[in-house]
Motif scaffolding. Structure first.
Motif, PDB file in Angstrom:
ATOM      1  N   PHE A 123      43.585  38.590  17.967  1.00  0.00           N
ATOM      2  CA  PHE A 123      44.342  38.133  16.805  1.00  0.00           C
ATOM      3  C   PHE A 123      43.668  38.303  15.457  1.00  0.00           C
ATOM      4  N   PHE A 124      42.396  38.556  15.368  1.00  0.00           N
ATOM      5  CA  PHE A 124      41.763  38.793  14.076  1.00  0.00           C
ATOM      6  C   PHE A 124      41.158  40.187  14.072  1.00  0.00           C
ATOM      7  N   SER A 125      41.384  40.911  13.022  1.00  0.00           N
ATOM      8  CA  SER A 125      40.795  42.243  12.881  1.00  0.00           C
ATOM      9  C   SER A 125      39.775  42.204  11.752  1.00  0.00           C
ATOM     10  N   THR A 126      38.501  42.313  12.135  1.00  0.00           N
ATOM     11  CA  THR A 126      37.386  42.244  11.183  1.00  0.00           C
ATOM     12  C   THR A 126      37.525  41.051  10.245  1.00  0.00           C
ATOM     13  N   LYS A 127      38.001  39.928  10.790  1.00  0.00           N
ATOM     14  CA  LYS A 127      38.166  38.712   9.988  1.00  0.00           C
ATOM     15  C   LYS A 127      36.857  37.957   9.939  1.00  0.00           C
ATOM     16  N   LYS A 128      36.371  37.695   8.732  1.00  0.00           N
ATOM     17  CA  LYS A 128      35.083  37.039   8.574  1.00  0.00           C
ATOM     18  C   LYS A 128      35.268  35.635   8.008  1.00  0.00           C
ATOM     19  N   ILE A 129      34.541  34.664   8.564  1.00  0.00           N
ATOM     20  CA  ILE A 129      34.435  33.326   8.002  1.00  0.00           C
ATOM     21  C   ILE A 129      33.085  33.263   7.299  1.00  0.00           C
ATOM     22  N   ASN A 130      33.092  33.006   6.000  1.00  0.00           N
ATOM     23  CA  ASN A 130      31.882  33.142   5.200  1.00  0.00           C
ATOM     24  C   ASN A 130      30.877  32.015   5.383  1.00  0.00           C
ATOM     25  N   VAL A 131      31.291  30.901   5.974  1.00  0.00           N
ATOM     26  CA  VAL A 131      30.361  29.803   6.205  1.00  0.00           C
ATOM     27  C   VAL A 131      30.492  29.314   7.640  1.00  0.00           C
ATOM     28  N   LEU A 132      29.385  28.946   8.223  1.00  0.00           N
ATOM     29  CA  LEU A 132      29.388  28.296   9.523  1.00  0.00           C
ATOM     30  C   LEU A 132      29.453  26.788   9.309  1.00  0.00           C
ATOM     31  N   LEU A 133      30.222  26.115  10.128  1.00  0.00           N
ATOM     32  CA  LEU A 133      30.373  24.667   9.985  1.00  0.00           C
ATOM     33  C   LEU A 133      29.046  23.957  10.199  1.00  0.00           C
ATOM     34  N   ASP A 134      28.702  23.064   9.243  1.00  0.00           N
ATOM     35  CA  ASP A 134      27.572  22.165   9.425  1.00  0.00           C
ATOM     36  C   ASP A 134      27.972  20.791   8.887  1.00  0.00           C
ATOM     37  N   ASP A 135      27.012  19.906   8.762  1.00  0.00           N
ATOM     38  CA  ASP A 135      27.329  18.536   8.364  1.00  0.00           C
ATOM     39  C   ASP A 135      27.746  18.407   6.902  1.00  0.00           C
ATOM     40  N   ASN A 136      27.613  19.467   6.123  1.00  0.00           N
ATOM     41  CA  ASN A 136      27.853  19.337   4.689  1.00  0.00           C
ATOM     42  C   ASN A 136      28.996  20.188   4.140  1.00  0.00           C
TER      43      ASN A 136
END
Length: 214
Positions: free
Chosen positions: A33-46
């Protein structure tokens, strides 16, 4: 085919998010379902709200929101064919494949420190609800703290520059939690923080026909 790349940094991802690509019809993914879809941040506590915004935009683009809803009914695992023999339901297999792909993508978008909280969760809805339980109340407490701090700022011994910077800092913190402070509230907070020595300036600003901006 589902491709996952493991990021080397716990906070930023540029081109290492998993790639899933295919045709889409009414929220149904053929193979990915995603083609070269990037999430720019990884989830953390902040950064929960920033991460959530990016993830939801990607998911809504492909109309996959139902996979995050625990109320979504899964197709029956078995069906009875014309000879009255039980067989695996192709719709169930399709749903499970798609849900697993989305669940894997969600897991790949969080920092390693968060992953232990998600052990044993194997559906998109379970993982999504875990995020809400982990960060929903924390976000609310942060909002309350920043808003109280914003409206309690007073100039006292601060220079005007320091007062303005402190108020801006709390406005920025609120914005990072998803609550954007309007120009009017920002200006009002500054005026409330001034001492009576600034009464003439306050009067000019509050009676002006032209709105002041920060």
């Amino acid at each position: 085919m589902f491709l996952m790349a493991h990021p080397s940094s716990p906070s930023v991802v540029q081109s290492t998010t998993p790639v899933i690509a295919s045709n889409l019809t009414d929220g149904v993914v053929d193979s990915c379902f995603f083609s070269t879809k990037k999430i720019n941040v990884l989830l953390d506590d902040n950064n929960y709200l920033l991460w959530r915004q990016q993830v939801l935009l990607a998911i809504k683009t492909y109309k996959l929101q139902n996979f995050l809803d625990s109320r979504t009914a899964r197709p029956s695992q078995l069906v009875i064919d014309d000879t009255r023999v039980s067989q695996e339901n192709p719709e169930f297999a399709r749903f499970e494949q798609q849900d697993s792909a989305l669940a894997s993508w969600l897991l790949s978008s969080v920092s390693p420190a968060i992953l232990p909280y998600l052990i044993g969760l194997d559906t998109s809805a379970q993982i999504w609800n875990a995020f809400i339980n982990l960060y929903g109340s924390k976000t609310t407490s942060h909002l309350m703290f920043y808003r109280m701090a914003l409206h309690s700022q007073r100039k006292v011994d601060l220079s005007m520059k320091d007062l303005l910077m402190k108020i801006k800092g709390y406005c920025d913190s609120l914005a990072s939690c998803g609550e954007v402070i309007s120009e009017l509230e920002h200006v009002t907070t500054i005026l409330n923080g001034l001492s009576p020595d600034y009464e003439s300036i306050i009067t000019i600003i509050t009676t002006s026909q032209v709105p002041y901006s920060v």
